[in-house]
Design a protein around this motif. Structure first.
Motif, mmCIF file in Angstrom:
data_model
loop_
_atom_site.group_PDB
_atom_site.id
_atom_site.type_symbol
_atom_site.label_atom_id
_atom_site.label_comp_id
_atom_site.label_asym_id
_atom_site.label_seq_id
_atom_site.Cartn_x
_atom_site.Cartn_y
_atom_site.Cartn_z
ATOM 1 N N LYS A 113 -13.029 8.170 0.032
ATOM 2 C CA LYS A 113 -11.958 6.891 0.313
ATOM 3 C C LYS A 113 -11.853 6.073 1.808
ATOM 4 O O LYS A 113 -12.139 5.146 1.508
ATOM 5 N N THR A 164 -8.188 9.719 -9.711
ATOM 6 C CA THR A 164 -8.779 9.339 -8.649
ATOM 7 C C THR A 164 -8.951 7.874 -8.489
ATOM 8 O O THR A 164 -9.544 7.009 -7.878
ATOM 9 N N SER A 168 -8.107 4.297 -7.365
ATOM 10 C CA SER A 168 -8.739 4.071 -5.488
ATOM 11 C C SER A 168 -10.022 2.959 -6.181
ATOM 12 O O SER A 168 -10.467 2.751 -7.804
#
Ligand code: UFG
Length: 340
Positions: A113, A164, A168
């Motif tokens: 990320k 996640t 994202s």
């Protein structure tokens, strides 16, 4: 493409590194050598002519993982193998398993990320299906409560990636392996179990070569044609090829969803006695074995529905059970020669 392979010195990892390099990809390996041997790097180079870049550290260490990614922000995809995998050990040392397998994944995702790395192939297992009601088992089968902390780390990891991905730009592919066996056709790399093997194939070859006295066959009272448990054994080189296709699929943006799951098996089930028979046939060795009671936590039978992986990845396992057991035997013989 530049690909990070965590656990790239290990059994499935090393075969995958070879396939990646042979398909023109640049590989960087991170491995803390907790269950692998540094000599494998030279062995990889012997096959491909390229020694992969290597860093020795523990991905459960957040600072080291962050520092690594700062220096390697050009990584386009990650194949994450690095994890503990012994079912029995995980029952005795659950925290060691949760810490190692989950902290490392969280650190990798955080660094992805922070550094704009978007593609993660995650090494999962058919263990997530437990004993499926319907066989062959497809990717749509329900995930069942894990039998061991090891199995639970695979389930939790898939959930961590799922959440996640939703929050994202990261994309994920979980590859759920059936039972990988065999070794590279050159017999230059293969499985290197530390201590007494838990898995069937290395136990068979170590017995035949004389390292172990006798193989115990765990149970002959299952509801299967010969009474022994059935698994879907897949050649490790076939498995490795599927990883290359999966990571290319991500980088080339061919995914249908941002998180995909694939079963990696052959679609064929073989019983323990059938594996032994195949081994005896290809090796010409008579195996010393005896039937004992069932092993705790073992399921009766499982094999994969491979249609989704075959159609979507354009991949199909090629090697049959005799080719698998023969390559495992050649590898064991090679190890014996090296140790003389
Ligand atoms: N077996 C024997 N004797 C042995 C070893 C194994 O009879 O000495 C039998 C097992 O009982 C089982 C079959 O051989 O029926 C295959 O056993 P493995 O240990 O090789 O593989 P498993 O199917 O038990 O393990 C696999 C993966 C694990 C995963 C597990 C979940 O290797 O990573 O499935 O069920 F967690």
């Amino acid at each position: 493409m530049k690909i990070l392979v965590t656990g790239g010195v290990g059994y499935i990892g090393s075969h995958t590194v070879v396939e990646l390099q042979q398909n023109g990809h640049e590989v960087v390996i991170v491995d803390n050598l907790s269950n692998s041997n540094i000599g494998v790097l030279d062995a990889i180079a012997k096959i491909t002519g390229i020694k992969p870049e290597f860093e020795n550290f523990d991905l459960a260490d957040k600072t080291k993982t962050e520092d690594f990614f700062k220096c390697h922000s050009d990584i386009q995809g990650i194949i994450h193998f690095a994890a503990f995998k012994a079912v029995g050990e995980s029952v005795n040392e659950p925290l060691m398993y949760y810490r190692n397998n989950l902290f490392s994944l969280v650190n990798i995702l955080q660094s992805m990320k922070d550094n704009g790395v978007e593609n993660l192939v995650f090494s999962s297992s058919c263990t997530v299906y437990g004993q499926p009601e319907k066989l062959p088992v497809s990717e749509n089968a329900p995930v069942q409560k894990a039998e061991s902390p090891y199995g639970n780390t695979k389930q939790i990891s898939e959930e961590i990636i799922f959440d996640t991905v939703k929050a994202s730009d990261i994309k994920g592919i979980a590859v759920r392996y059936f039972n990988p066996i065999g070794a590279h056709e050159t017999a230059i790399i293969g499985e290197l179990p530390l201590g007494v093997p838990n898995c069937l194939m290395p136990y068979i070859t170590q017995t035949a070569i004389g390292i172990r006295e006798q193989l115990s066959v765990f149970g002959d009272d299952y509801k299967t044609p010969d009474g022994t448990a059935i698994r879907d054994y897949i050649h490790v080189a076939d498995l490795a090829k599927a990883h290359v296709i999966a990571v290319e699929r991500m980088v080339k943006q061919k995914m249908k969803k941002d998180f995909e799951y694939f079963n990696l098996g052959t679609g064929n089930g073989y019983s323990v006695l059938e594996v032994i028979k195949s081994f005896e046939k290809v090796s010409g060795e008579k195996l010393n074995y005896k039937i004992v009671g069932r092993r705790a936590g073992d399921i009766e039978k499982v094999w994969a529905d491979t249609n989704f992986a075959n159609d979507e990845l354009g991949w199909k396992a090629q090697q049959n059970i005799d080719e698998m057991t023969l390559s495992a035997w050649k590898w064991e013989q090679k190890l014996a020669l090296n140790n003389k």
